[in-house]
Design an enzyme around this catalytic site. Structure first.
Site, PDB file in Angstrom:
ATOM      1  N   GLU A  54     -20.141  14.571   3.999  1.00  0.00           N
ATOM      2  CA  GLU A  54     -21.004  14.336   2.845  1.00  0.00           C
ATOM      3  C   GLU A  54     -22.458  14.178   3.286  1.00  0.00           C
ATOM      4  O   GLU A  54     -23.381  14.758   2.686  1.00  0.00           O
ATOM      5  CB  GLU A  54     -20.561  13.106   2.067  1.00  0.00           C
ATOM      6  N   TRP A 100     -16.789  14.521  -4.439  1.00  0.00           N
ATOM      7  CA  TRP A 100     -17.693  14.871  -5.532  1.00  0.00           C
ATOM      8  C   TRP A 100     -17.025  15.778  -6.572  1.00  0.00           C
ATOM      9  O   TRP A 100     -17.691  16.263  -7.488  1.00  0.00           O
ATOM     10  CB  TRP A 100     -18.949  15.549  -4.980  1.00  0.00           C
ATOM     11  N   TYR A 128     -28.661  14.447  -4.411  1.00  0.00           N
ATOM     12  CA  TYR A 128     -29.385  13.999  -3.218  1.00  0.00           C
ATOM     13  C   TYR A 128     -29.953  15.114  -2.352  1.00  0.00           C
ATOM     14  O   TYR A 128     -31.107  15.044  -1.916  1.00  0.00           O
ATOM     15  CB  TYR A 128     -28.464  13.106  -2.369  1.00  0.00           C
ATOM     16  N   CYS A 132     -27.632   7.048  -7.295  1.00  0.00           N
ATOM     17  CA  CYS A 132     -27.375   5.612  -7.190  1.00  0.00           C
ATOM     18  C   CYS A 132     -28.163   5.021  -6.029  1.00  0.00           C
ATOM     19  O   CYS A 132     -28.766   3.962  -6.163  1.00  0.00           O
ATOM     20  CB  CYS A 132     -25.888   5.353  -6.993  1.00  0.00           C
ATOM     21  N   ARG A 150     -29.607   1.425  -6.779  1.00  0.00           N
ATOM     22  CA  ARG A 150     -29.720   0.871  -8.131  1.00  0.00           C
ATOM     23  C   ARG A 150     -28.398   0.371  -8.668  1.00  0.00           C
ATOM     24  O   ARG A 150     -28.333  -0.550  -9.486  1.00  0.00           O
ATOM     25  CB  ARG A 150     -30.297   1.914  -9.098  1.00  0.00           C
ATOM     26  N   ASP A 152     -20.674   0.656  -6.740  1.00  0.00           N
ATOM     27  CA  ASP A 152     -19.255   0.367  -6.901  1.00  0.00           C
ATOM     28  C   ASP A 152     -18.813  -0.279  -5.586  1.00  0.00           C
ATOM     29  O   ASP A 152     -18.636   0.393  -4.571  1.00  0.00           O
ATOM     30  CB  ASP A 152     -18.516   1.678  -7.170  1.00  0.00           C
TER      31      ASP A 152
END
Length: 320
Positions: A62, A84, A148, A202, A222, A225
């Site tokens: 990733e 994803w 990203y 995030c 921000r 989980d």
């Protein structure tokens, strides 16, 4: 007992004890606190959790996907990385092109009947095969938009120009390590919409800091989980820090993780009890291919951990 792992376990305990009950975008429900910070000493072992197995190769592939500036899940699927898939699959099953069984509640598959689960898995396999083999389909449904990789490597300015933030920050670390502007941001108000991004970033901003020949990194996230996502984020940004430090001829300092909305999903509470009851084990050691001189040249095989002996993985549903 590893102080690095305890930093994470203390977050779990803190949110369980002090979190506010809140609703969320997914409809699952959370227990949440606002504003929490953890610090990880990267010289004291690579912070890959041992109280449950965290798949390092998924984290590595990733991160390399981000570094390459890629936004299409085809690269991830080629590396057997499915983390994803949910957002791309959702785009397909909600499209006019989709003709399979009703997947209206696809995000709830782990809580539904076995027949639905079987249908879901069948459609997911069809979807993955099409992304891997059909260029048109991959372009239409495999791309996640301005996530990203796009923001790190091809930030679009108001003048229509692009900025390679990641390349620029590495060059600045080498040229001016005392700079207070060693920042990469993924948050663009214009792009933080469902129409332009499958999931608004995030982890919104990260900053590097050089002192005493060591590179440290702070991430502002921000939304996190805590059970499923945060362990990946800790390991991913720690890995990124090691990779950039190697290119810049620096040692490693700290990874500082600052979280805005730190939350536990209501359907992860039993799993967290299981994890907190486990004994912490020694952290692994990260190994980078020493012949790689640029973070843009790494392949998954160049990144590994040694001495990783975690407790078994703990499964939990993903809230989409």
């Amino acid at each position: 007992m590893s102080a690095n792992e305890m930093a994470y376990l203390n977050l779990l305990k803190h949110v369980k004890q002090h979190g506010a009950v809140k609703q969320d975008r997914t409809g699952t429900g959370t227990i949440s606190v606002f504003g929490y910070q953890m610090r990880f000493d990267l010289e004291a072992g690579f912070p890959l959790l041992t109280t449950k197995r965290v798949p390092f190769r998924l984290i590595a592939s990733e991160l390399l996907w981000f570094i390459k500036g890629d936004t299409n899940i085809r690269y991830l699927l080629k590396h057997n990385n499915n983390i994803w898939n949910e957002w791309a699959f959702k785009k397909w099953v909600e499209s006019a092109e989709y003709t399979g069984p009703d997947m209206t509640n696809f995000g709830l598959r782990s809580q539904t009947d076995p027949e639905f689960n079987t249908k879901y898995l069948e459609q997911e396999q069809i979807f993955k095969k099409l992304v891997l083999e059909d260029d048109r389909f991959a372009s239409e449904y495999g791309d996640l938009g301005n996530v990203y990789g796009k923001q790190w490597r091809r930030w679009t300015t108001s003048q229509g120009e692009t900025i390679d933030q990641l390349k620029n920050v590495i060059e600045e670390i080498k040229r001016n390590p005392d700079s207070r502007r060693l920042i990469v941001t993924a948050w663009s108000p214009e792009d933080a919409t469902p129409q332009r991004s499958a999931l608004p970033p995030c982890h919104t901003l990260f900053q590097f800091y050089v002192a005493n020949g060591k590179l440290s990194c702070q991430l502002y996230q921000r939304s996190g989980d805590i059970f499923l996502g945060i362990p990946f984020n800790i390991a991913s940004y720690s890995l990124l820090t090691h990779m950039i430090a190697q290119e810049c001829g620096l040692g490693v300092g700290e990874f500082v993780h600052t979280i805005g909305d730190a939350h536990i999903y209501s359907n992860h509470l039993d799993q967290i009890e299981t994890q907190l009851a486990r004994e912490v084990r020694p952290l692994p050691t990260l190994k980078l291919n020493p012949s790689i001189n640029s973070i843009f040249d790494y392949d998954v095989e160049d990144l590994s951990v040694e001495g990783y002996d975690p407790h078994p993985a703990i499964k939990a549903p993903v809230a989409v």
